[in-house]
Structures are given as C-alpha cells and as structure tokens.
Motif scaffolding. Structure first.
Motif: not given
Length: 586
Positions: A75-96
């Motif tokens: 998540n935005k705090e760099g921790k494992s998110p409690k909900k999937r929707k709270d995860a942020i993008a951090n890789s090439l395939l995630q944004v593809t």
C-alpha cells in the motif's frame, strides 16, 4: 538460484494482454514506448520504483527481473494492504495489464498476482525465456515475431496458434476432443489432464457434478456449483479450452439438463474440436517423429507442489520427470529406462515408473507403451535440468512409498490413491468430500451424490437396497470425538427418518432411492485415521438415534473399492459391516 513454476496457468485468458506482456520485453514495440514515455512516470507510485524502471527503459533494457515485472503487493505506506484495492503499482506488468474497469474507475494497473499469471503464460508458450540462475526474463525469437505482428491480423493468429501447438497441455486437450465422439465438459477433460493424483491436479467426477447441480435447492446454490466448484485440473481444462476456442481450434456449447419435475436448468459448458483444430492437431502430431511439431517443455513445468509443499520434494519430482523424458530419447524398454535413471541417481521401480509415464502422457506428451517396449513419439525441446541434487522430505518419501504400495496391490485410478494424502489435509476438505463421493460411484458402483452446504450431510451413497449418510473428516493427526459433529449426524439421521419439510426445508433426503426400506439407512464417517476416542462418537450416535453405522479409514475405503472392482466383495453386503465401530472391509 530461484526456482519458479511455469506451464500451468489458471486465470489469464486475454490474448491482447498476453501480447502486451510480451511487448514489454521488445524496445521496438509500441507498448515499450508507452511505458517509457508516459506510463512509468504517471502510474508507478514510489519514486524509487519509478526511477529504477524509468532508467531501464531509457537505456532500452530488454531483460528484467521477476521483481521488476511482477512487483509486490504494497500500500502507500509500503506495507501489505488489508484490501486488494489499496495496493499501489510498482512493476512493469502491473501497469501493462489493465483491468476492465480501468477507464471507468481510473485505476490503470492490476495486482501482482495477475501480473504473475500473464508472465507464466508468456513463458509457457515460449514467448519469453527464463534464466533461473539470475532470475531474469527476456523475449524469445517467437516472442519477437508475435510482438511485431499487426493487432488482429492473420499473422498474429498464426503465431498464437503455432505456439499453442507446442504447449503439451493444449495438445492434450485437443487430442482428447479429437478422440471423443461428443463434446466434453471441463470435468471429462480435467480427469485426463495434468499430473493426475497430485496436489494441484484434482479433477471431480463429471456425473457426480451434474447430479449435484441438479440437486441444488436454490438458484444461488446452482450458480455457485456451476461457476465456483471445480478441481484444479478442471480449471486448467476450462482455461485451455477457452484459449483454444479463441484460436478457432475448439467450439463451446451451452447445455441444458432436465430435472425429474420437468423443469430444465442450465448445465456445464461443453467443448468440441473444430475442423481447423482437427487439422492442426493431426499436422502437429505428424506422420513421423521428424515431422512432428516440437513440444516445448521446461523443467519448471513438471510439478507444482510436494505433499508437504516442500520445494525440495517438488524439484526432486521435476528432475525425475525431466530425466525420464531425456532417457526416453535413447532408451526404448522399461528395464533400460530404469537402469538409466539409476545411473542418474534416480531410483524407481516399475510401478512408480509406469505411474510417472501415465502422468507425462496426461501432461501432453505422446508416449507409446507395449509391454516392456516404450517410445517417446514427440520431439521435446527446452528441458534444462539444474545441476543440483534435491532431497525430498522424509514425510514425502513415506507418502510416496505408501502410495506406490497401493499402486502395486490395487487397480485403482491414481486420482483415488491420492486420497491417502488428501484425507490428512484439512485445507482440502472439499476435495476429500467430492473425490470420496466419486470413488463410491466409480469404483463401488453405487449411486453417490455430493451434497455439502448448510444443513446437509457431505453426501448420500445408495442403491435400491440401502442408503448411507456420508460425512468426511480430513484431520492431519487423525479424527477423534467431536460432540458438535455427533449432533450434526444425529440431526441428519432424524431428518431422514422424519422427512419433515418444515423441520428441514431443503429436503436433502429426496436424493435417496424411493425404494430403500426404512430400516436400511446407515451413517458413515470417512477419515484418514480414527483416534481411540472416536469409538465413543459411534456409540453415542447409535444410542441417540437407534441407527447403525460406522467409521471407514481411507486405507480400507480404497482396499474395499478394489475388492468390489475385482469381485471379491459384494457391495450389497456393506450394511453387514455397520456395527457402530471402525469398519474393516478387507
């Protein structure tokens, strides 16, 4: 050195997204350009990730780490998110690989699990290669060919079709459909696909599933069974058949089932091979080994997990199977193959080797066996075995020895021998319920319906002479006495006796044959092992209901099934064993 799993893909199905996945590795592609000029800067969240990935693309890097491609769930705090929707993008395939709701919800990235699925798919079809020594991925020549085709073109379709015909599980599905005179469900295909009898390759009995669907009391229950209940091999079958349908090799069919009251319900989808698919599989198989389409097989394709989810066991099994494939290239008898494996440090007997050969066939390799003679009919490419010794856990070795013993002394299908493991794994309770019910149907020759769900037993087993209320219990250390489960079974017994719709509106007892005498119903618990306290559970159940029943350990369940199949046990004598104790059939 990283050891990953490829070859088996459960969810990705969009070839457009697959192509974009491949284009991430191609600096000449439009997707690479979009990542470089816009996407990384606009969508990647953390500056450290943004700077690292942007520098790689600016320098036209075409080989990436697993972390760069798949990323993590943070998540935005760099921790494992409690909900999937709270995860942020951090890789090439995630944004593809964009979700379908990207334009409506404004979320222009997917999760790392989906990214991993598309990467696996690209590797499995030989569009992307994998360097396990460095945990790096790069595009192959076939991948470049796909990347450079025009979207929606005939050339693009041809490349995708060509790749699929080198993927053994896909040719396995096509071959099964080519041999069938009628369309097949995912269960009929899944029952003959993959490393049957292992965790990760479970298939449910087709007739059992159809009867369960027909017995659904509500539309919600019907929809759940139809959409959500399937073994892992059944899911692979559904996914692969879906790919083949998009490539015009397979046709999908909708089904209707008629109920006893005259109503019809929607059934499980079926699949048949098209004329184009039949021509393709014949061409791929060729007239001789030299003219066949090469089968692309990586070492990472050859197992998913060990009994204890031990990576050492998994990788030992992968190596054993890879060595068998390599050995088949120059050894054409079972005895010579066993000797070759022994020289390679792999000890197998004929029973275990035959089991592995059957699994490689259901994986998708064409292996012809006639007595001691054995021939690999496919040209296999891609296998690169790690120069490393893998040591299975002692628990896995014990499990393999026990299962191999049952292979030798019974004629049971491999998927039922796997019950020796499933019965001790509480995470697989649904597999235990459904596969046990399937065993009663297929091997004991009894009518068997899986029920499950709230206020219902796991299943009912019967013929016109007697009926059994079935409950399965998967416990790692064995099953003892549980008061609440005595209460449950007593309630099921009384439900069946009273058959009062007000008391129990779902009327699950209607699944029994109408001709069964009132005094010929029994209860049965099935488990891997019963602890001494379980005897008290049996006594209390009998005392409270007046009904007879028993407990059946999986070892006896299997030996009894084998005895029935061989004519050594009359299935109509099963009630004579119901004396409220742990049953010994053989």
């Amino acid at each position: 050195m990283a050891f990953r799993t490829f070859g088996w893909v459960q969810n990705p199905s969009d070839f457009t997204k697959l192509k974009k996945t491949v284009q991430v590795f191609d600096p000449q592609s439009k997707q690479y350009e979009e990542l470089d000029k816009h996407i990384i800067n606009n969508v990647i969240y953390f500056d450290s990730d943004k700077e690292r990935l942007q520098e790689e693309l600016d320098n036209k890097v075409s080989e990436f780490t697993y972390g760069d491609l798949v990323g993590t769930s943070r998540n935005k705090e760099g921790k494992s998110p409690k909900k999937r929707k709270d995860a942020i993008a951090n890789s090439l395939l995630q944004v593809t690989i964009l979700p379908q709701s990207a334009n409506t919800k404004g979320k222009f990235y997917t999760d790392n699990w989906t990214a991993d699925g598309f990467l696996r798919w690209a590797v499995s079809l030989d569009f992307v290669s994998y360097n396990r020594e460095k945990d790096l991925f790069k595009i192959t020549e076939l991948g470049k060919k796909l990347s450079q085709t025009a979207d929606g073109s005939a050339e693009e379709m041809e490349v995708l079709q060509d790749a699929m015909l080198s993927y053994p599980p896909a040719t396995r599905v096509l071959s099964l459909l080519a041999k069938s005179k009628q369309p097949l469900t995912k269960f009929a295909i899944g029952n003959k696909l993959g490393f049957i009898g292992e965790k990760g390759f479970t298939s449910y009995n087709e007739d059992l599933m159809i009867e369960w669907l027909k017995s659904a009391a509500t539309k919600k229950e019907h929809d759940k069974i139809k959409s959500d209940v399937e073994g892992t091999s059944d899911k692979y079958a559904r996914m692969i058949a879906g790919w083949l349908s998009k490539l015009k090799f397979v046709k999908k069919h909708t089904n209707k089932y008629e109920l006893d009251d005259g109503r019809t319900i929607s059934g499980f989808q079926t699949y048949s091979i098209t004329g184009q698919g039949l021509h393709a599989i014949k061409r791929a198989n060729g007239a001789s080994k030299n003219s066949t389409k090469p089968k692309y097989v990586l070492w990472e394709f050859l197992a998913i997990a060990g009994k204890q989810d031990s990576e050492q066991t998994r990788d030992f099994v992968r190596t054993r199977r890879a060595k068998i494939i390599v050995g088949l290239s120059h050894h054409h008898t079972i005895s010579a193959l066993i000797d070759f494996l022994s020289n390679e440090g792999i000890e197998v007997d004929e029973s275990l080797l035959n089991s592995e050969i059957k699994k490689l066939i259901s994986f998708g390799l064409r292996i012809k066996q006639n007595g001691n003679s054995i021939t690999l009919q496919d040209n296999v490419v891609g296998i690169d075995i790690p120069n490393q010794t893998f040591t299975p856990t002692e628990a896995d070795l014990d499990s393999e020895r026990i299962k191999n013993h049952y292979r030798k002394i019974t004629n049971l299908p491999e998927k039922y021998i796997e019950l020796l493991d499933i019965a001790f794994d509480h995470h697989r309770h649904q597999d235990f319920e459904i596969i046990t019910a399937g065993l009663f149907k297929e091997c004991y020759g009894l009518s068997s319906i899986h029920l499950g769900g709230q206020n219902k037993p796991d299943g009912v087993v019967f013929n016109s002479n007697f009926g059994i209320i079935l409950d399965t219990k998967a416990y790692e250390k064995g099953y003892g006495m549980h008061i609440n489960q005595i209460d449950e079974m007593c309630r099921y017994i009384e439900d069946n006796k009273q058959r009062d719709r007000i008391r129990q509106p779902n009327e699950w007892w209607n699944n029994f044959d109408d001709n069964i005498p009132e005094n010929k119903f029994y209860y049965l618990w099935v488990s891997g092992k019963f602890l001494p306290k379980f005897n008290e559970q049996l006594k209390q159940t009998h005392y409270r209901t007046g009904s007879n029943g028993g407990g059946l350990e999986v070892s006896q369940l299997l030996l009894g099934a084998d005895a029935v199949m061989k004519g050594a046990l009359n299935v109509n004598n099963l009630p004579t064993y119901m004396h409220n104790n742990v049953i010994q059939l053989v």
